[in-house]
Design a protein around this motif. Structure first.
Motif, PDB file in Angstrom:
ATOM      1  N   MET A 289       0.832  -1.187   0.000  1.00 30.41           N
ATOM      2  CA  MET A 289       0.000   0.000   0.000  1.00 30.41           C
ATOM      3  C   MET A 289       0.874   1.247   0.000  1.00 30.41           C
ATOM      4  SD  MET A 289      -3.167  -0.874  -0.115  1.00 30.41           S
ATOM      5  CE  MET A 289      -4.134   0.510   0.417  1.00 30.41           C
ATOM      6  N   LEU A 290       0.371   2.272  -0.641  1.00 25.03           N
ATOM      7  CA  LEU A 290       1.046   3.566  -0.644  1.00 25.03           C
ATOM      8  C   LEU A 290       0.141   4.592   0.021  1.00 25.03           C
ATOM      9  CD1 LEU A 290       2.358   3.582  -4.316  1.00 25.03           C
ATOM     10  CD2 LEU A 290       3.675   3.121  -2.239  1.00 25.03           C
ATOM     11  N   ILE A 291       0.722   5.511   0.708  1.00 23.40           N
ATOM     12  CA  ILE A 291      -0.034   6.559   1.385  1.00 23.40           C
ATOM     13  C   ILE A 291      -0.356   7.658   0.375  1.00 23.40           C
ATOM     14  CG2 ILE A 291       0.067   8.335   3.179  1.00 23.40           C
ATOM     15  CD1 ILE A 291       1.996   6.453   4.670  1.00 23.40           C
ATOM     16  N   GLY A 292      -1.596   8.134   0.399  1.00 21.27           N
ATOM     17  CA  GLY A 292      -1.975   9.268  -0.431  1.00 21.27           C
ATOM     18  C   GLY A 292      -2.325   8.927  -1.866  1.00 21.27           C
ATOM     19  N   ILE A 293      -2.304   7.657  -2.227  1.00 20.83           N
ATOM     20  CA  ILE A 293      -2.659   7.232  -3.580  1.00 20.83           C
ATOM     21  C   ILE A 293      -4.045   6.615  -3.525  1.00 20.83           C
ATOM     22  CG2 ILE A 293      -2.066   5.729  -5.527  1.00 20.83           C
ATOM     23  CD1 ILE A 293       0.097   7.770  -5.125  1.00 20.83           C
ATOM     24  N   ASP A 294      -4.935   7.091  -4.374  1.00 22.91           N
ATOM     25  CA  ASP A 294      -6.286   6.532  -4.437  1.00 22.91           C
ATOM     26  C   ASP A 294      -6.189   5.027  -4.711  1.00 22.91           C
ATOM     27  OD1 ASP A 294      -8.858   5.671  -5.547  1.00 22.91           O
ATOM     28  OD2 ASP A 294      -9.336   7.798  -5.657  1.00 22.91           O
ATOM     29  N   PRO A 295      -6.872   4.182  -3.933  1.00 27.31           N
ATOM     30  CA  PRO A 295      -6.770   2.737  -4.126  1.00 27.31           C
ATOM     31  C   PRO A 295      -7.267   2.251  -5.490  1.00 27.31           C
ATOM     32  CG  PRO A 295      -8.431   3.250  -2.464  1.00 27.31           C
ATOM     33  CD  PRO A 295      -7.745   4.534  -2.820  1.00 27.31           C
ATOM     34  N   LYS A 296      -8.005   3.090  -6.215  1.00 24.63           N
ATOM     35  CA  LYS A 296      -8.422   2.703  -7.574  1.00 24.63           C
ATOM     36  C   LYS A 296      -7.277   2.843  -8.580  1.00 24.63           C
ATOM     37  CE  LYS A 296     -12.068   5.472  -7.751  1.00 24.63           C
ATOM     38  NZ  LYS A 296     -12.246   6.067  -6.449  1.00 24.63           N
ATOM     39  N   THR A 297      -6.189   3.487  -8.174  1.00 23.88           N
ATOM     40  CA  THR A 297      -5.055   3.676  -9.070  1.00 23.88           C
ATOM     41  C   THR A 297      -4.286   2.366  -9.167  1.00 23.88           C
ATOM     42  OG1 THR A 297      -4.909   5.955  -8.302  1.00 23.88           O
ATOM     43  CG2 THR A 297      -3.047   5.108  -9.551  1.00 23.88           C
ATOM     44  N   THR A 298      -4.229   1.811 -10.360  1.00 24.42           N
ATOM     45  CA  THR A 298      -3.576   0.516 -10.544  1.00 24.42           C
ATOM     46  C   THR A 298      -2.061   0.670 -10.671  1.00 24.42           C
ATOM     47  OG1 THR A 298      -3.730   0.617 -12.953  1.00 24.42           O
ATOM     48  CG2 THR A 298      -5.611  -0.369 -11.772  1.00 24.42           C
ATOM     49  N   PRO A 299      -1.317  -0.389 -10.376  1.00 28.51           N
ATOM     50  CA  PRO A 299       0.131  -0.360 -10.599  1.00 28.51           C
ATOM     51  C   PRO A 299       0.489  -0.031 -12.050  1.00 28.51           C
ATOM     52  CG  PRO A 299      -0.438  -2.232  -9.226  1.00 28.51           C
ATOM     53  CD  PRO A 299      -1.738  -1.629  -9.718  1.00 28.51           C
ATOM     54  N   ALA A 300      -0.295  -0.532 -12.986  1.00 29.79           N
ATOM     55  CA  ALA A 300      -0.015  -0.263 -14.405  1.00 29.79           C
ATOM     56  C   ALA A 300      -0.136   1.230 -14.710  1.00 29.79           C
ATOM     57  CB  ALA A 300      -0.965  -1.058 -15.300  1.00 29.79           C
ATOM     58  N   LEU A 301      -1.152   1.888 -14.165  1.00 27.63           N
ATOM     59  CA  LEU A 301      -1.307   3.322 -14.394  1.00 27.63           C
ATOM     60  C   LEU A 301      -0.191   4.102 -13.707  1.00 27.63           C
ATOM     61  CD1 LEU A 301      -2.902   5.644 -15.637  1.00 27.63           C
ATOM     62  CD2 LEU A 301      -4.275   5.704 -13.546  1.00 27.63           C
ATOM     63  N   LEU A 302       0.142   3.745 -12.471  1.00 30.01           N
ATOM     64  CA  LEU A 302       1.223   4.433 -11.762  1.00 30.01           C
ATOM     65  C   LEU A 302       2.542   4.329 -12.521  1.00 30.01           C
ATOM     66  CD1 LEU A 302       0.758   3.585  -7.973  1.00 30.01           C
ATOM     67  CD2 LEU A 302       0.730   5.839  -9.036  1.00 30.01           C
ATOM     68  N   ALA A 303       2.876   3.136 -12.985  1.00 29.24           N
ATOM     69  CA  ALA A 303       4.124   2.933 -13.717  1.00 29.24           C
ATOM     70  C   ALA A 303       4.132   3.747 -15.003  1.00 29.24           C
ATOM     71  CB  ALA A 303       4.329   1.452 -14.012  1.00 29.24           C
ATOM     72  N   CYS A 304       3.020   3.769 -15.693  1.00 26.55           N
ATOM     73  CA  CYS A 304       2.914   4.526 -16.941  1.00 26.55           C
ATOM     74  C   CYS A 304       3.118   6.013 -16.698  1.00 26.55           C
ATOM     75  CB  CYS A 304       1.556   4.266 -17.584  1.00 26.55           C
ATOM     76  SG  CYS A 304       1.262   5.247 -19.055  1.00 26.55           S
ATOM     77  N   LEU A 305       2.415   6.568 -15.728  1.00 23.54           N
ATOM     78  CA  LEU A 305       2.530   7.993 -15.440  1.00 23.54           C
ATOM     79  C   LEU A 305       3.952   8.361 -15.011  1.00 23.54           C
ATOM     80  CD1 LEU A 305      -0.834   8.610 -13.523  1.00 23.54           C
ATOM     81  CD2 LEU A 305      -0.309   9.149 -15.917  1.00 23.54           C
ATOM     82  N   ALA A 306       4.599   7.471 -14.257  1.00 27.91           N
ATOM     83  CA  ALA A 306       5.966   7.731 -13.805  1.00 27.91           C
ATOM     84  C   ALA A 306       6.952   7.741 -14.976  1.00 27.91           C
ATOM     85  CB  ALA A 306       6.385   6.686 -12.773  1.00 27.91           C
ATOM     86  N   ARG A 307       6.679   6.962 -15.998  1.00 28.56           N
ATOM     87  CA  ARG A 307       7.574   6.882 -17.151  1.00 28.56           C
ATOM     88  C   ARG A 307       7.366   8.013 -18.156  1.00 28.56           C
ATOM     89  NH1 ARG A 307       6.384   0.993 -16.574  1.00 28.56           N
ATOM     90  NH2 ARG A 307       8.301   0.119 -15.717  1.00 28.56           N
ATOM     91  N   MET A 308       6.214   8.647 -18.104  1.00 29.85           N
ATOM     92  CA  MET A 308       5.931   9.740 -19.035  1.00 29.85           C
ATOM     93  C   MET A 308       6.776  10.957 -18.703  1.00 29.85           C
ATOM     94  SD  MET A 308       1.763   9.518 -19.265  1.00 29.85           S
ATOM     95  CE  MET A 308       1.591  10.991 -20.266  1.00 29.85           C
ATOM     96  N   GLY A 309       7.156  11.710 -19.727  1.00 32.51           N
ATOM     97  CA  GLY A 309       7.889  12.955 -19.536  1.00 32.51           C
ATOM     98  C   GLY A 309       7.051  14.140 -19.962  1.00 32.51           C
ATOM     99  N   HIS A 310       7.579  15.334 -19.738  1.00 32.44           N
ATOM    100  CA  HIS A 310       6.883  16.561 -20.116  1.00 32.44           C
ATOM    101  C   HIS A 310       6.539  16.538 -21.604  1.00 32.44           C
ATOM    102  CE1 HIS A 310       7.017  20.853 -21.532  1.00 32.44           C
ATOM    103  NE2 HIS A 310       5.982  20.841 -20.716  1.00 32.44           N
ATOM    104  N   GLY A 311       5.281  16.805 -21.902  1.00 25.65           N
ATOM    105  CA  GLY A 311       4.822  16.831 -23.284  1.00 25.65           C
ATOM    106  C   GLY A 311       4.260  15.513 -23.772  1.00 25.65           C
ATOM    107  N   ASP A 312       4.531  14.423 -23.054  1.00 25.71           N
ATOM    108  CA  ASP A 312       3.920  13.145 -23.437  1.00 25.71           C
ATOM    109  C   ASP A 312       2.417  13.218 -23.185  1.00 25.71           C
ATOM    110  OD1 ASP A 312       6.226  11.841 -24.271  1.00 25.71           O
ATOM    111  OD2 ASP A 312       6.615  10.940 -22.307  1.00 25.71           O
TER     112      ASP A 312
END
Length: 147
Positions: free
Chosen positions: A1-24
């Motif tokens: 579990m992570l603090i402050g992350i909505d539990p509906k947020t999936t690992p796949a979405l988190l990983a994707c957003l973390a890999r995106m850069g400015h302008g993506d």
């Protein structure tokens, strides 16, 4: 579990957003959208599925974690309704309400023709398919920077 992350947020979405850069860009598409055939042209080749969430819920999840770009012609676009480009349906309005509350100064909301949306979605970093049943309930968000 992570603090402050909505539990509906999936690992796949988190990983994707973390890999995106400015302008993506990330496409949030409705249940009728050809997500798989579109995703094969994206950087992230696999559709991120949100089968029990509509577009406003997914946009809300994403924009709690990802800033919107204020340095481009648009920070977000919606798919226009065929033959009624200025008309907004319930999905459009609900997403715009969420985005307007989170837009940084200078960020713009826009719309594009349905056929142009398909082309633009193929250039996105990733595709998130949700359980949005309202027609034309598709959006593209452009990632900004954290100031």
């Amino acid at each position: 579990m992570l603090i402050g992350i909505d539990p509906k947020t999936t690992p796949a979405l988190l990983a994707c957003l973390a890999r995106m850069g400015h302008g993506d860009e990330i496409a949030i598409v409705d249940s009728n959208f050809p997500a798989m055939s579109t995703a094969v042209d994206c950087t992230h080749k696999h559709v991120i599925h949100y089968p029990s969430c509509d577009a406003p819920v997914v946009v809300d999840l994403i924009t709690k974690l990802m800033p919107i770009d204020p340095f481009h012609d648009y920070g977000a676009v919606r798919m226009e309704i065929d033959d009624a480009p200025d008309e907004m349906n319930g999905a459009h309005q609900a997403v715009w309400d969420i985005l307007n509350a989170r837009l940084p100064e200078g960020a713009k909301l826009s719309s594009i023709l349905r056929q142009r949306f398909y082309t633009q979605a193929r250039r996105c970093f990733a595709v998130v398919q949700c359980d949005e049943h309202r027609p034309f309930g598709c959006f593209i968000l452009r990632k900004g920077v954290i100031f």
